[in-house]
Structure formats: C-alpha cells, structure tokens
Design a protein around this motif. Structure first.
Motif, short mmCIF file in Angstrom:
data_model
loop_
_atom_site.label_atom_id
_atom_site.label_comp_id
_atom_site.label_asym_id
_atom_site.label_seq_id
_atom_site.Cartn_x
_atom_site.Cartn_y
_atom_site.Cartn_z
N LEU A 3 -56.70 44.02 -12.27
CA LEU A 3 -55.78 44.00 -11.13
C LEU A 3 -56.46 44.44 -9.84
O LEU A 3 -56.20 43.86 -8.78
CB LEU A 3 -54.57 44.88 -11.41
CG LEU A 3 -53.49 44.92 -10.32
CD1 LEU A 3 -52.94 43.53 -10.06
CD2 LEU A 3 -52.37 45.88 -10.71
N THR A 38 -46.20 34.35 -4.15
CA THR A 38 -46.27 35.34 -5.22
C THR A 38 -44.90 35.56 -5.85
O THR A 38 -44.77 35.65 -7.08
CB THR A 38 -46.81 36.67 -4.68
OG1 THR A 38 -48.17 36.49 -4.26
CG2 THR A 38 -46.78 37.77 -5.74
N VAL A 84 -43.76 35.27 -9.77
CA VAL A 84 -43.07 36.34 -10.50
C VAL A 84 -41.80 35.79 -11.14
O VAL A 84 -41.50 36.06 -12.31
CB VAL A 84 -42.74 37.52 -9.56
CG1 VAL A 84 -41.81 38.52 -10.25
CG2 VAL A 84 -44.03 38.23 -9.12
N ARG A 113 -42.35 34.00 -14.17
CA ARG A 113 -42.94 34.88 -15.19
C ARG A 113 -44.41 34.58 -15.44
O ARG A 113 -44.94 34.83 -16.53
CB ARG A 113 -42.14 34.82 -16.50
CG ARG A 113 -40.70 35.27 -16.33
CD ARG A 113 -39.94 35.29 -17.64
NE ARG A 113 -38.56 35.73 -17.43
CZ ARG A 113 -37.65 35.83 -18.39
NH1 ARG A 113 -37.97 35.50 -19.64
NH2 ARG A 113 -36.43 36.24 -18.10
N ALA A 127 -46.39 39.58 -13.53
CA ALA A 127 -45.45 40.68 -13.72
C ALA A 127 -44.90 41.14 -12.37
O ALA A 127 -45.58 41.05 -11.34
CB ALA A 127 -46.15 41.85 -14.42
N ALA A 128 -43.66 41.65 -12.36
CA ALA A 128 -43.03 42.08 -11.11
C ALA A 128 -43.85 43.16 -10.41
O ALA A 128 -44.02 43.11 -9.18
CB ALA A 128 -41.62 42.59 -11.40
N ALA A 129 -44.37 44.13 -11.16
CA ALA A 129 -45.16 45.21 -10.55
C ALA A 129 -46.43 44.65 -9.92
O ALA A 129 -46.84 45.07 -8.83
CB ALA A 129 -45.50 46.27 -11.59
N GLU A 130 -47.04 43.68 -10.60
CA GLU A 130 -48.24 43.05 -10.04
C GLU A 130 -47.89 42.24 -8.79
O GLU A 130 -48.64 42.22 -7.82
CB GLU A 130 -48.90 42.15 -11.08
CG GLU A 130 -49.53 42.90 -12.24
CD GLU A 130 -50.23 41.98 -13.23
OE1 GLU A 130 -51.17 42.45 -13.89
OE2 GLU A 130 -49.84 40.80 -13.32
N LEU A 149 -45.50 42.89 -6.62
CA LEU A 149 -45.33 43.82 -5.51
C LEU A 149 -46.69 44.28 -4.98
O LEU A 149 -46.88 44.40 -3.76
CB LEU A 149 -44.50 45.03 -5.95
CG LEU A 149 -43.01 44.77 -6.17
CD1 LEU A 149 -42.34 45.99 -6.79
CD2 LEU A 149 -42.33 44.40 -4.85
N ALA A 150 -47.62 44.54 -5.90
CA ALA A 150 -48.96 44.95 -5.48
C ALA A 150 -49.67 43.82 -4.73
O ALA A 150 -50.34 44.05 -3.71
CB ALA A 150 -49.78 45.37 -6.70
N TYR A 151 -49.50 42.58 -5.20
CA TYR A 151 -50.05 41.42 -4.50
C TYR A 151 -49.51 41.36 -3.07
O TYR A 151 -50.26 41.17 -2.10
CB TYR A 151 -49.68 40.13 -5.23
CG TYR A 151 -50.69 39.59 -6.20
CD1 TYR A 151 -51.28 40.41 -7.16
CD2 TYR A 151 -51.04 38.24 -6.20
CE1 TYR A 151 -52.19 39.90 -8.07
CE2 TYR A 151 -51.95 37.72 -7.11
CZ TYR A 151 -52.52 38.55 -8.04
OH TYR A 151 -53.43 38.03 -8.93
#
Length: 233
Positions: free
Chosen positions: A7, A74, A78, A81, A84-87, A89-91
């Motif tokens: 990540l 992005t 998400v 699928r 991932a949702a957390a990824e 947000l980080a993106y």
C-alpha cells in the motif's frame, strides 16, 4: 503472477502521478497564458500537454497503483469491490495531497506565490452538467477499456481528456483532486474555491452514473437456452 505492490508504494505512486498531472495542467496553463493572448490557442497549449502526460503517467505508474489519480475513479473501484474502502480513502488522500504539491511545483517553477486562491468563477448548471458529462465519459472509457482493451487504457484516457477539454463547457476537470489543486492557483487553469462543491458533486455523480450504466451494459448475459430432456437409453 506478479505480486501486488504494498500500500505504501501504491500511495506514493498515486501522489506522484497526481502531482505531475497537476503540475502539467497548471504549468502549461501559465506557459500558454504567457506566450499568447489568444484564449483558444492558450487552451490548446493547456490541452495537449495534459493529454500527453496522462498517457505517460498511466503507462509507467498503472502497474504499481492502477494510476487512478482521481478520487471519483477510486470511489468507483471501491464500489465495485476492486479496492478496499480503507485503501480507497488512503488513495483519495494521497491524490489530493499530490495535486496540491503539483500546484506548488508549477508555481515555484514560474516564480508565482507558492499557493494563491483562484478568483476564476466556474459555476452554474451548465458547468456542473458539463462536469457530469466529462466524468461520465472518462469513467465509461476506463471501465469499457479495462474489459476490452486494457493495454490501450493510457492512450484511451489521454485522448478522452484531450477531447473533453474542448467539447465540455467546463474544460473537463473530471477529477475532484485536480479541482481542489486548481482552486489554489491564481492562473489560467484556476477555479474559485467557492465553486468547488458543485464541481466535486457533479464529478462523483458522473462517475457513478457511468459505473451503473457500464456495469449493466457489460454484464455477462444469462443463458436463455431451454434444457432438453434426453430420452433414457
């Protein structure tokens, strides 16, 4: 099978790609504005570098992060699928940070204030609808391209943005991170911060409209064959 980069590397790729993209948009806008007083020619000088750098960035960074450079894109991945949702947000955070860094880079190169609030008004129903159309077109091209010609995605996206600069009333921002970054430049490519909410909402709306339509359009058809009983031997 090639292992997926971790990540941290993907986030750096997203930030770097968005930074270079925005530096190109803002920098070419400043250069075009300096070289000509013809608005159409200045827009052309802004368009060609943007489309060209997208081809390059998606080609070299796509294998690392997917080369979204765009929170609306992005968000679609998400929702599908694929991320991932957390990824996701980080993106998005990396993309916004990278976009702002790109504005700073362009300003420093051209001896502008590091950051400057844009006074350029871009608002109204026509502008918002244009952003819906621009982002809808971009996401449609990405999703259909991934299905039929994944190898052509860099060129497809570059050409789409090049065309959309000219056929949309908003000159096709089609990207919330880029819109935020462009609100911090008092130059040819800027947008007034007060106009950001309308643009960002329109971009997400266009992205999800495209995802819904293309998801239906490219769905694998169900078999309509009626099974026939085989007589016992």
């Amino acid at each position: 099978m090639t292992a997926r980069p971790d990540l941290r590397r993907r986030l750096v790729a997203e930030a770097l790609g968005t930074a270079i993209l925005v530096a190109t948009v803002v920098g070419s806008g400043i250069m075009a504005d300096r070289l000509t007083e013809d608005v159409a020619l200045a827009l052309l000088g802004n368009t060609i570098p943007t489309g060209a750098i997208l081809v390059v960035l998606i080609t070299i960074l796509g294998p690392i992060s997917g080369a979204h450079f765009n929170p609306a894109v992005t968000a679609v991945f998400v929702a599908r699928r694929d991320l991932a949702a957390a990824e996701g947000l980080a993106y998005a955070a990396a993309q916004v940070a990278g976009g702002i860094a790109g504005t700073v880079v362009a300003h420093v190169m051209f001896e502008h204030a590091v950051l400057a609030v844009s006074p350029t008004v871009r608002t109204g129903a026509a502008q918002w609808f244009a952003e819906v159309v621009a982002t809808f077109t971009l996401v449609t091209v990405i999703l259909a391209g991934l299905r039929f010609r994944p190898d052509a995605i860099p060129v497809l996206v570059g050409l789409t943005i090049t065309a959309a600069y000219w056929f949309t009333a908003s000159t096709s921002f089609a990207n919330p991170a880029v819109a935020i970054a462009r609100s911090l430049t008092d130059t040819f490519s800027g947008i007034r911060p007060a106009d950001l909410p309308g643009f960002v909402l329109a971009e997400f709306a266009g992205a999800f409209l495209a995802a819904g339509l293309i998801g239906w359009l490219l769905a694998t058809p169900k078999s309509t064959t009626i099974p026939v009983a085989t007589p016992a031997e």
